[in-house]
Motif scaffolding. Structure first.
Motif, PDB file in Angstrom:
ATOM      1  N   GLY A 135       0.809  -1.212   0.000  1.00  0.00           N
ATOM      2  CA  GLY A 135       0.000   0.000   0.000  1.00  0.00           C
ATOM      3  C   GLY A 135       0.842   1.261   0.000  1.00  0.00           C
ATOM      4  O   GLY A 135       0.549   2.217  -0.727  1.00  0.00           O
ATOM      5  N   GLU A 179       0.973   4.112  -2.958  1.00  0.00           N
ATOM      6  CA  GLU A 179       0.691   5.521  -2.687  1.00  0.00           C
ATOM      7  C   GLU A 179       1.806   6.408  -3.226  1.00  0.00           C
ATOM      8  O   GLU A 179       1.544   7.442  -3.867  1.00  0.00           O
ATOM      9  CB  GLU A 179       0.548   5.748  -1.177  1.00  0.00           C
ATOM     10  CG  GLU A 179      -0.676   5.097  -0.548  1.00  0.00           C
ATOM     11  CD  GLU A 179      -1.845   6.072  -0.484  1.00  0.00           C
ATOM     12  OE1 GLU A 179      -1.659   7.240  -0.880  1.00  0.00           O
ATOM     13  OE2 GLU A 179      -2.923   5.647  -0.054  1.00  0.00           O
ATOM     14  N   LYS A 180       3.056   6.028  -2.976  1.00  0.00           N
ATOM     15  CA  LYS A 180       4.191   6.847  -3.394  1.00  0.00           C
ATOM     16  C   LYS A 180       4.306   6.926  -4.919  1.00  0.00           C
ATOM     17  O   LYS A 180       4.667   7.973  -5.464  1.00  0.00           O
ATOM     18  CB  LYS A 180       5.491   6.298  -2.791  1.00  0.00           C
ATOM     19  CG  LYS A 180       5.574   6.452  -1.276  1.00  0.00           C
ATOM     20  CD  LYS A 180       5.492   7.922  -0.872  1.00  0.00           C
ATOM     21  CE  LYS A 180       5.605   8.100   0.618  1.00  0.00           C
ATOM     22  NZ  LYS A 180       5.484   9.533   1.011  1.00  0.00           N
ATOM     23  N   GLU A 235       1.618   9.247  -6.373  1.00  0.00           N
ATOM     24  CA  GLU A 235       1.840  10.665  -6.095  1.00  0.00           C
ATOM     25  C   GLU A 235       2.482  11.385  -7.275  1.00  0.00           C
ATOM     26  O   GLU A 235       2.380  12.611  -7.389  1.00  0.00           O
ATOM     27  CB  GLU A 235       2.728  10.828  -4.851  1.00  0.00           C
ATOM     28  CG  GLU A 235       2.002  10.577  -3.540  1.00  0.00           C
ATOM     29  CD  GLU A 235       2.916  10.717  -2.335  1.00  0.00           C
ATOM     30  OE1 GLU A 235       4.120  11.042  -2.547  1.00  0.00           O
ATOM     31  OE2 GLU A 235       2.453  10.519  -1.211  1.00  0.00           O
ATOM     32  N   GLU A 295      -3.258  13.956  -6.859  1.00  0.00           N
ATOM     33  CA  GLU A 295      -4.271  13.401  -5.968  1.00  0.00           C
ATOM     34  C   GLU A 295      -5.546  13.054  -6.728  1.00  0.00           C
ATOM     35  O   GLU A 295      -6.278  12.127  -6.355  1.00  0.00           O
ATOM     36  CB  GLU A 295      -4.584  14.404  -4.852  1.00  0.00           C
ATOM     37  CG  GLU A 295      -5.584  13.915  -3.816  1.00  0.00           C
ATOM     38  CD  GLU A 295      -5.073  12.740  -2.982  1.00  0.00           C
ATOM     39  OE1 GLU A 295      -5.907  12.001  -2.425  1.00  0.00           O
ATOM     40  OE2 GLU A 295      -3.829  12.575  -2.908  1.00  0.00           O
ATOM     41  N   TRP A 323      -7.026   9.369  -8.091  1.00  0.00           N
ATOM     42  CA  TRP A 323      -7.899   8.428  -7.390  1.00  0.00           C
ATOM     43  C   TRP A 323      -9.343   8.507  -7.884  1.00  0.00           C
ATOM     44  O   TRP A 323     -10.097   7.549  -7.736  1.00  0.00           O
ATOM     45  CB  TRP A 323      -7.843   8.676  -5.884  1.00  0.00           C
ATOM     46  CG  TRP A 323      -6.526   8.304  -5.288  1.00  0.00           C
ATOM     47  CD1 TRP A 323      -5.495   9.138  -4.970  1.00  0.00           C
ATOM     48  CD2 TRP A 323      -6.081   6.977  -4.955  1.00  0.00           C
ATOM     49  NE1 TRP A 323      -4.436   8.423  -4.464  1.00  0.00           N
ATOM     50  CE2 TRP A 323      -4.768   7.099  -4.440  1.00  0.00           C
ATOM     51  CE3 TRP A 323      -6.659   5.717  -5.048  1.00  0.00           C
ATOM     52  CZ2 TRP A 323      -4.033   5.999  -4.013  1.00  0.00           C
ATOM     53  CZ3 TRP A 323      -5.929   4.609  -4.620  1.00  0.00           C
ATOM     54  CH2 TRP A 323      -4.631   4.757  -4.114  1.00  0.00           C
ATOM     55  N   LEU A 344      -7.424   0.366   0.416  1.00  0.00           N
ATOM     56  CA  LEU A 344      -7.210   0.728  -0.980  1.00  0.00           C
ATOM     57  C   LEU A 344      -8.535   0.942  -1.699  1.00  0.00           C
ATOM     58  O   LEU A 344      -8.727   1.944  -2.402  1.00  0.00           O
ATOM     59  CB  LEU A 344      -6.398  -0.365  -1.683  1.00  0.00           C
ATOM     60  CG  LEU A 344      -6.321  -0.286  -3.209  1.00  0.00           C
ATOM     61  CD1 LEU A 344      -5.630   0.998  -3.648  1.00  0.00           C
ATOM     62  CD2 LEU A 344      -5.602  -1.511  -3.771  1.00  0.00           C
ATOM     63  N   ARG A 389     -10.309   4.175  -1.057  1.00  0.00           N
ATOM     64  CA  ARG A 389      -9.774   5.326  -1.795  1.00  0.00           C
ATOM     65  C   ARG A 389     -10.398   5.418  -3.184  1.00  0.00           C
ATOM     66  O   ARG A 389     -10.447   6.496  -3.781  1.00  0.00           O
ATOM     67  CB  ARG A 389      -8.251   5.209  -1.940  1.00  0.00           C
ATOM     68  CG  ARG A 389      -7.453   5.342  -0.662  1.00  0.00           C
ATOM     69  CD  ARG A 389      -7.496   6.727  -0.066  1.00  0.00           C
ATOM     70  NE  ARG A 389      -7.109   7.787  -0.973  1.00  0.00           N
ATOM     71  CZ  ARG A 389      -5.861   8.216  -1.158  1.00  0.00           C
ATOM     72  NH1 ARG A 389      -4.857   7.630  -0.485  1.00  0.00           N
ATOM     73  NH2 ARG A 389      -5.584   9.211  -1.971  1.00  0.00           N
TER      74      ARG A 389
END
Length: 270
Positions: A134, A138-139, A142, A146, A149, A180, A183
């Motif tokens: 996870g 996320e990294k 990025e 944002e 998502w 996850l 999101r």
């Protein structure tokens, strides 16, 4: 420039409305993203997914994707464009991903201009998606923004029929999977990559993308100017391309040794 942008935005909205009246988009643009581990297990199966969606062998299966590549086809009354991308290592953050891979992932939306309608995050259905996976995910995301998502659907790739009940039971055991999905507003789809000729699972996926598009008011993902693909690559990028294969092998060997060493230390300490 602003007038031209307004016309482009209007065209996207108008096209969406016209297609929406028929409950079907005339064009769908998709970017496939996902990872792998350093031992070659838990590969996402992105290329196979892309081939099934397009109904043809557009992407090479059996070796890792080195560069972001695009292919398109007419699929069930829609013009569908799919972009396949290099995968990252599931267990590690973006700083451990080779720079060239990151550049290829970051530029992938430019291959389906004016921007993808959907990012399909391809994950093996039986994958033990943990906290490390996870964080790495996320990294890497990025690098887009944002807002990515709002355009993500988790696509569980399966090599056998997988019913919804067993999937939900599996998700209950993996809190990071549930995080996850939250999101992504719980958007997911299961695709059996061994059933290449099952058109129903592809149609169902396209309909989920169209439903997500309706929620997004027909807007595709906005491509950042810094990711715009230049017509000519500079010399440094060409040099990175030449050096990429040994660099990836070296990084893989280092990570492999690190994991094996950590497992040995844990076993020895017991």
């Amino acid at each position: 420039m602003s007038d031209q942008r307004t016309k482009q935005d209007g065209a996207v909205q108008e096209s969406f409305k016209i297609s929406d009246s028929n409950n079907k988009l005339s064009e769908i643009r998709i970017v496939l993203i996902g990872g792998r581990d350093v031992f070659g297990r838990n590969e996402s199966g992105k290329s196979s997914v892309g081939n099934i969606i397009l109904g043809k062998d557009a992407f090479v299966v059996g070796r890792r994707t080195a560069r972001s590549v695009q292919a398109s086809a007419n699929v069930h009354g829609r013009h569908v464009t799919v972009v396949d991308t290099p995968g990252w290592w599931w267990h590690y953050l973006a700083e451990n991903t080779p720079k060239f891979d990151l550049l290829e992932i970051m530029r992938s939306p430019t291959l389906c201009s004016p921007g993808p309608h959907a990012f399909l995050l391809v994950i093996p259905v039986d994958c033990s998606f943990d906290r490390e996976y996870g964080l790495g995910l996320e990294k890497h995301l990025e690098f887009f923004s944002e807002t990515v998502w709002n355009h993500i659907i988790v696509l569980f790739s399966s090599i056998a029929p997988h019913d919804d009940t067993s999937l939900k039971n599996h998700l209950k055991k993996c809190p990071d999977f549930k995080k996850l999905l939250s999101r992504c507003q719980n958007r997911y789809h299961v695709l059996d990559i061994h059933e290449r000729h099952d058109s129903f699972q592809v149609i169902a996926l396209l309909e989920k993308i169209e439903k997500m598009m309706a929620i997004n008011n027909g807007q595709s993902f906005k491509i950042s100017k810094k990711f715009t693909l230049e017509e000519k690559r500079d010399d440094s990028i060409r040099e990175q391309t030449t050096q990429r294969i040994p660099a990836v092998k070296r990084k893989k060997s280092e990570l492999d040794a690190h994991i094996r060493g950590r497992k040995f230390f844990i076993a020895y300490s017991r």
